[in-house]
Motif scaffolding. Structure first.
Motif, PDB file in Angstrom:
ATOM      1  N   MET A   1       9.510   3.403 -13.901  1.00  0.00           N
ATOM      2  CA  MET A   1       8.523   3.058 -12.936  1.00  0.00           C
ATOM      3  C   MET A   1       8.981   1.984 -11.997  1.00  0.00           C
ATOM      4  SD  MET A   1       4.548   2.476 -14.005  1.00  0.00           S
ATOM      5  CE  MET A   1       4.421   0.783 -14.154  1.00  0.00           C
ATOM      6  N   TYR A   2       8.880   2.144 -10.451  1.00  0.00           N
ATOM      7  CA  TYR A   2       9.565   1.285  -9.770  1.00  0.00           C
ATOM      8  C   TYR A   2       8.316   0.640  -8.759  1.00  0.00           C
ATOM      9  CZ  TYR A   2      13.949   3.126 -10.992  1.00  0.00           C
ATOM     10  OH  TYR A   2      15.250   3.473 -11.531  1.00  0.00           O
ATOM     11  N   LEU A   3       8.400  -0.709  -8.797  1.00  0.00           N
ATOM     12  CA  LEU A   3       7.558  -1.216  -7.945  1.00  0.00           C
ATOM     13  C   LEU A   3       8.101  -1.246  -6.378  1.00  0.00           C
ATOM     14  CD1 LEU A   3       5.015  -2.859  -7.498  1.00  0.00           C
ATOM     15  CD2 LEU A   3       6.404  -5.058  -7.789  1.00  0.00           C
ATOM     16  N   LYS A   4       7.597  -0.452  -5.448  1.00  0.00           N
ATOM     17  CA  LYS A   4       7.983  -0.176  -3.985  1.00  0.00           C
ATOM     18  C   LYS A   4       7.077  -1.161  -3.163  1.00  0.00           C
ATOM     19  CE  LYS A   4      10.524   2.330  -3.785  1.00  0.00           C
ATOM     20  NZ  LYS A   4      11.945   2.046  -3.876  1.00  0.00           N
ATOM     21  N   LYS A   5       6.052  -1.583  -3.634  1.00  0.00           N
ATOM     22  CA  LYS A   5       5.236  -2.457  -2.470  1.00  0.00           C
ATOM     23  C   LYS A   5       4.580  -3.275  -3.113  1.00  0.00           C
ATOM     24  CE  LYS A   5       2.523  -2.499   2.026  1.00  0.00           C
ATOM     25  NZ  LYS A   5       1.944  -1.264   3.090  1.00  0.00           N
ATOM     26  N   ILE A   6       4.297  -4.704  -2.608  1.00  0.00           N
ATOM     27  CA  ILE A   6       3.418  -5.603  -3.227  1.00  0.00           C
ATOM     28  C   ILE A   6       2.647  -6.363  -1.990  1.00  0.00           C
ATOM     29  CG2 ILE A   6       4.890  -7.592  -3.416  1.00  0.00           C
ATOM     30  CD1 ILE A   6       3.361  -8.052  -6.196  1.00  0.00           C
ATOM     31  N   ASN A   7       1.374  -6.322  -2.002  1.00  0.00           N
ATOM     32  CA  ASN A   7       0.174  -7.079  -1.158  1.00  0.00           C
ATOM     33  C   ASN A   7       0.069  -8.346  -2.037  1.00  0.00           C
ATOM     34  OD1 ASN A   7       0.751  -5.089   0.715  1.00  0.00           O
ATOM     35  ND2 ASN A   7      -0.895  -3.938  -0.299  1.00  0.00           N
ATOM     36  N   ILE A   8       0.151  -9.507  -1.261  1.00  0.00           N
ATOM     37  CA  ILE A   8      -0.397 -10.737  -2.078  1.00  0.00           C
ATOM     38  C   ILE A   8      -1.380 -11.717  -1.304  1.00  0.00           C
ATOM     39  CG2 ILE A   8       0.415 -13.068  -3.133  1.00  0.00           C
ATOM     40  CD1 ILE A   8       3.286 -11.696  -3.393  1.00  0.00           C
ATOM     41  N   LYS A   9      -2.647 -11.969  -1.707  1.00  0.00           N
ATOM     42  CA  LYS A   9      -3.560 -12.603  -1.019  1.00  0.00           C
ATOM     43  C   LYS A   9      -4.117 -13.927  -1.668  1.00  0.00           C
ATOM     44  CE  LYS A   9      -5.662  -8.682   1.403  1.00  0.00           C
ATOM     45  NZ  LYS A   9      -6.851  -7.831   1.593  1.00  0.00           N
ATOM     46  N   ASN A  10      -3.976 -15.044  -1.003  1.00  0.00           N
ATOM     47  CA  ASN A  10      -4.588 -16.243  -1.497  1.00  0.00           C
ATOM     48  C   ASN A  10      -3.958 -16.746  -2.852  1.00  0.00           C
ATOM     49  OD1 ASN A  10      -6.394 -16.297   0.648  1.00  0.00           O
ATOM     50  ND2 ASN A  10      -7.653 -15.030  -0.136  1.00  0.00           N
TER      51      ASN A  10
END
Length: 449
Positions: free
Chosen positions: A1-10
């Motif tokens: 399982m590969y993490l391909k994108k991450i969105n980080i807020k606050n």
């Protein structure tokens, strides 16, 4: 399982940033710019650390972290099928609520809330190994890394007893009464060597899709070892391991891996990330640019610079810092990059435009009286090409008339006077009677502005 994108807020210094992820990620930036904030967000998202009050961005909205995963195992595809979207991708979100955090998956473009147990069962499918920087490293943490690594190898079932024994033997030196931090980091380096060697033999990573977050791998390593470790990490990532590196060393940055580079900067609004996902070069440009890099690998330092000064050759690279020192405008945080020729400068400009790194291109007009008309026209064509390549919101150019040798003398020079250029030019400006011409002084001030 590969993490391909991450969105980080606050989260900490981050207001709202998205990062496209390769198997190898290189986080670059100054101290206190937010690299560790990105690491801590990933660790929290994957259940490897607890949430703390200071994690929430000051005066920010709700904390929200969303990740997109690629599932490559048939077994895990079947296991996680209830949580996958139509493209068999997994989009997982953790969101701050009134009574703690809520957990969601994206299905058919709609968010579906899931429970903590489901969330935990999902994230258990990705192994995470965190190697902190020396500031946090201790014998206990190194032991934790070692035990976690053995656990991962055991779960992957990819190592025989001989390899496990070799790793255990490498680690055993830390059982002595005194184990310096330098020794701890070298043990990790040597273990990485073993993992890379065995992965190459098997033509797949013996760590599987394990994610390794590695802070400042360059610490306590000499330059040659840094380059070897970087090459080792590249090989592991090519065979399937996810490796995210936070570094201050240009030895851990290669121009061929420009898609892996994530520049982290902080302004008055917080942390910003800069990536380049487009193809920077085409056809023969790739070969020429890579050859240019291998001839002079210190060009990687441009990714760490506050501003980059692009020059054609050695004479400019030698003279400009000396002249800047003489008039009091030299800045250590600026990098002077020798591009090799006028023709290659636009390729470097394209790279700097892509990552929004401020720069100035410095080139010779090459309109000497002794040059043939064809040579003058060719030089003018290349000069215009440099000017067209510049994104004037972040870059500029300075043109020498006709080159820096003529500028330092304020007079035309004969072709026969161009032997041993760098040495003779430096000898001239270092002489006691030399006075920098006003015209040249203005240009040097502009370059180092």
């Amino acid at each position: 399982m590969y993490l391909k994108k991450i969105n980080i807020k606050n989260w900490k210094s981050i207001e709202n940033e998205s990062i496209e992820l390769e198997n190898l990620m290189l986080l670059i930036g100054g101290a206190n710019h937010g690299k560790s904030s990105i690491f801590s967000a990933i660790l929290f998202f994957l259940g490897e650390r607890n949430y703390r009050k200071k994690d929430k961005r000051r005066d920010g909205g709700i904390v929200e972290i969303e990740g997109k995963f690629q599932i490559v195992s048939i077994e895990k595809l079947k296991k996680l099928k209830p949580y996958l979207d139509k493209n068999d991708e997994l989009v997982l979100k953790i969101k701050e609520g009134d009574d703690g955090f809520t957990y969601e998956v994206l299905k058919e473009y709609k968010s579906v809330e899931i429970g903590w147990t489901d969330y935990r069962d999902i994230i258990k499918n990705i192994e995470v190994v965190f190697i902190p920087s020396v500031a946090a490293t201790s014998k206990e943490l190194t032991e934790f890394f070692y035990k976690k690594l053995l656990s991962v190898l055991d779960s992957e079932g990819a190592c025989d007893r001989e390899i496990i024994g070799e790793i255990m033997s490498t680690y055993s030196v830390l059982q002595e009464d005194y184990a310096s931090k330098g020794l701890q980091r070298n043990v990790i380096f040597n273990i990485a060597r073993i993992l890379s060697r065995e992965s190459r033999k098997k033509n797949r990573s013996i760590l599987g899709s394990t994610m390794i977050l590695y802070e400042e791998p360059e610490l306590y390593l000499h330059p040659q070892a840094e380059r070897e470790l970087y090459n080792t990490l590249i090989h592991l990532s090519k065979y399937g391991t996810q490796i995210y590196v936070c570094t201050h060393s240009s030895n851990f940055v290669g121009l061929k891996q420009y898609r892996s580079i994530c520049i982290v900067r902080r302004d008055e609004r917080g942390t910003k990330v800069f990536q380049n996902r487009k193809n920077l070069f085409s056809r023969d440009e790739v070969k020429r640019f890579n050859m240019n890099y291998w001839i002079n690998p210190d060009r990687s330092e441009l990714f760490f610079a506050k501003k980059v000064i692009l020059v054609e050759g050695q004479t400019d690279k030698i003279l400009l810092p000396y002249l800047a020192e003489c008039i009091g405008v030299y800045k250590y945080e600026y990098s002077i990059i020798e591009c090799g020729s006028k023709s290659t400068i636009p390729q470097f400009i394209r790279l700097l435009n892509g990552f929004k790194i401020p720069y100035v291109a410095v080139y010779d007009k090459d309109n000497h009286s002794w040059r043939a008309e064809y040579d003058k026209e060719n030089a003018e064509y290349k000069n215009k090409g440099i000017q067209r390549s510049i994104n004037y919101s972040i870059g500029s150019y300075v043109e020498f008339e006709n080159d820096i040798e003529e500028e330092i003398e304020s007079t035309d020079r004969e072709k026969r006077n161009y032997r041993h250029k760098p040495f003779m030019a430096l000898k001239r400006v270092m002489s006691k009677d030399y006075v920098i011409p006003d015209k040249l002084k203005i240009k040097v001030e502009k370059i180092f502005k």
